[in-house]
Design a protein around this motif. Structure first.
Motif, mmCIF file in Angstrom:
data_model
loop_
_atom_site.group_PDB
_atom_site.id
_atom_site.type_symbol
_atom_site.label_atom_id
_atom_site.label_comp_id
_atom_site.label_asym_id
_atom_site.label_seq_id
_atom_site.Cartn_x
_atom_site.Cartn_y
_atom_site.Cartn_z
ATOM 1 N N ASP A 232 -7.592 -11.967 -16.397
ATOM 2 C CA ASP A 232 -7.250 -11.830 -17.642
ATOM 3 C C ASP A 232 -8.482 -12.078 -18.686
ATOM 4 N N MET A 233 -8.984 -13.368 -18.189
ATOM 5 C CA MET A 233 -9.867 -13.861 -18.873
ATOM 6 C C MET A 233 -11.393 -13.211 -18.675
ATOM 7 N N GLN A 234 -11.363 -12.963 -17.433
ATOM 8 C CA GLN A 234 -12.765 -12.201 -17.016
ATOM 9 C C GLN A 234 -13.040 -10.788 -17.634
ATOM 10 N N ARG A 235 -11.901 -10.121 -17.944
ATOM 11 C CA ARG A 235 -12.057 -9.022 -18.683
ATOM 12 C C ARG A 235 -12.361 -9.283 -20.220
ATOM 13 N N ARG A 236 -12.199 -10.369 -20.644
ATOM 14 C CA ARG A 236 -12.496 -10.720 -22.041
ATOM 15 C C ARG A 236 -14.028 -11.362 -22.240
ATOM 16 N N ILE A 237 -14.592 -11.830 -21.042
ATOM 17 C CA ILE A 237 -15.607 -12.781 -21.096
ATOM 18 C C ILE A 237 -16.360 -12.101 -19.867
ATOM 19 N N PRO A 238 -17.180 -10.847 -19.884
ATOM 20 C CA PRO A 238 -17.831 -10.405 -18.876
ATOM 21 C C PRO A 238 -18.934 -11.424 -18.306
ATOM 22 N N ALA A 239 -19.507 -12.100 -19.070
ATOM 23 C CA ALA A 239 -20.572 -12.928 -18.911
ATOM 24 C C ALA A 239 -20.214 -14.435 -18.288
ATOM 25 N N MET A 240 -18.868 -14.503 -18.056
ATOM 26 C CA MET A 240 -18.452 -15.782 -17.365
ATOM 27 C C MET A 240 -18.863 -15.720 -15.881
#
Length: 284
Positions: A232-240
């Motif tokens: 879920d978070m990876q979709r929001r923060i591709p640079a993570m």
């Protein structure tokens, strides 16, 4: 290594520090203790100043246990301002990762980079894999006065392994005892609250907009719930930056301390670099 106390409104936080260099602050999850952290602090202290503290109401710290996670975020800010006294790499494990993420959105000036290990951020949005029965099971045992049994019930769920068993039962006896000694504070943290530890009061967009570099650690033997929350978070923060810890469960600090320390160290030495959405593999 002497334990010191930081006096705050309504609490005195116990902390210790070792090593020298740029600061790294360790934020524990639902339980704490020196054995719980394993060899990670000593490994990091080879080239960093490592600050480990017990959150409000946990173990060595004074203050009433609280379900209001905003208190823990404010306390972490105080540790960074008054103990670290410089922008620090903050490593949050499990619910401690939620505290670290929220702090970075509120006070990015205090943080050079954030590293989290399987934080249950917005955990109720994916109430799968037995989360609700685990919460209810813990609360029923608590109401019956069996606090340590209630804590163990939830720790076993949180530490479930894909390969079978769970990280709680696999941990050394002294680790299990330290975790159970935190039962009162841990159960308070599970109480319903609009600003509870699962951080639904912090918008995912706030984390995505935070300028602080973020590294997310995933253990390959943990249950699928953590993988879903990460996606879920990876979709929001591709640079993570994502680092997968091989041959480890949710208690990766015990299973693979060298791999965890390496991931934290890498984030600390290159805090201005945001790595693209690729999976790193720990070298050991």
């Amino acid at each position: 290594m002497n334990t010191q106390k930081l006096s705050l409104d309504g609490a005195r936080l116990a902390y210790d520090e070792r090593g020298s260099g740029d600061p790294v602050v360790l934020v524990h999850g639902a339980g704490t203790g020196s054995a719980v952290w394993g060899a990670v602090p000593a490994m990091l202290a080879e080239d960093h100043r490592v600050i480990r503290y017990d959150r409000r109401g946990f173990l060595r710290s004074e203050g009433s246990p609280t379900p209001d996670a905003r208190r823990h975020v404010a306390d972490l800010a105080a540790v960074l301002e008054r103990v670290a006294r410089a922008p620090a790499t903050v490593f949050g494990w499990s619910s401690g990762g939620n505290v670290a993420l929220a702090l970075a959105t509120r006070r990015p000036d205090l943080v050079s980079s954030v590293v989290v290990l399987e934080p249950p951020f917005h955990g109720l949005r994916r109430p799968r894999n037995g989360l609700i029965p685990a919460l209810l099971g813990a609360k029923v045992r608590q109401v019956r006065g069996r606090r340590r049994e209630a804590a163990a019930h939830f720790f076993r769920w949180a530490g479930v392994r894909r390969s079978g068993g769970n990280s709680f039962d696999d941990a050394p006896a002294e680790v299990r005892e330290e975790l159970l000694d935190c039962a009162e504070a841990m159960l308070a943290e599970l109480d319903p609250h609009p600003a509870g530890i699962l951080m639904h009061h912090v918008k995912a967009g706030e984390v995505a907009a935070c300028p602080v570099p973020l590294t997310w650690l995933l253990s390959e033997d943990s249950g699928p719930w953590y993988e879903q929350l990460h996606a879920d978070m990876q979709r929001r923060i591709p640079a993570m930056r994502t680092v997968r810890i091989e041959r480890a469960g949710h208690f990766a600090v015990l299973d693979r301390p060298g791999a965890v320390a390496d991931a934290i160290r890498e984030a600390a030495v290159a805090p201005t670099r945001r790595v693209g959405a690729t999976d790193g593999r720990s070298p050991r």
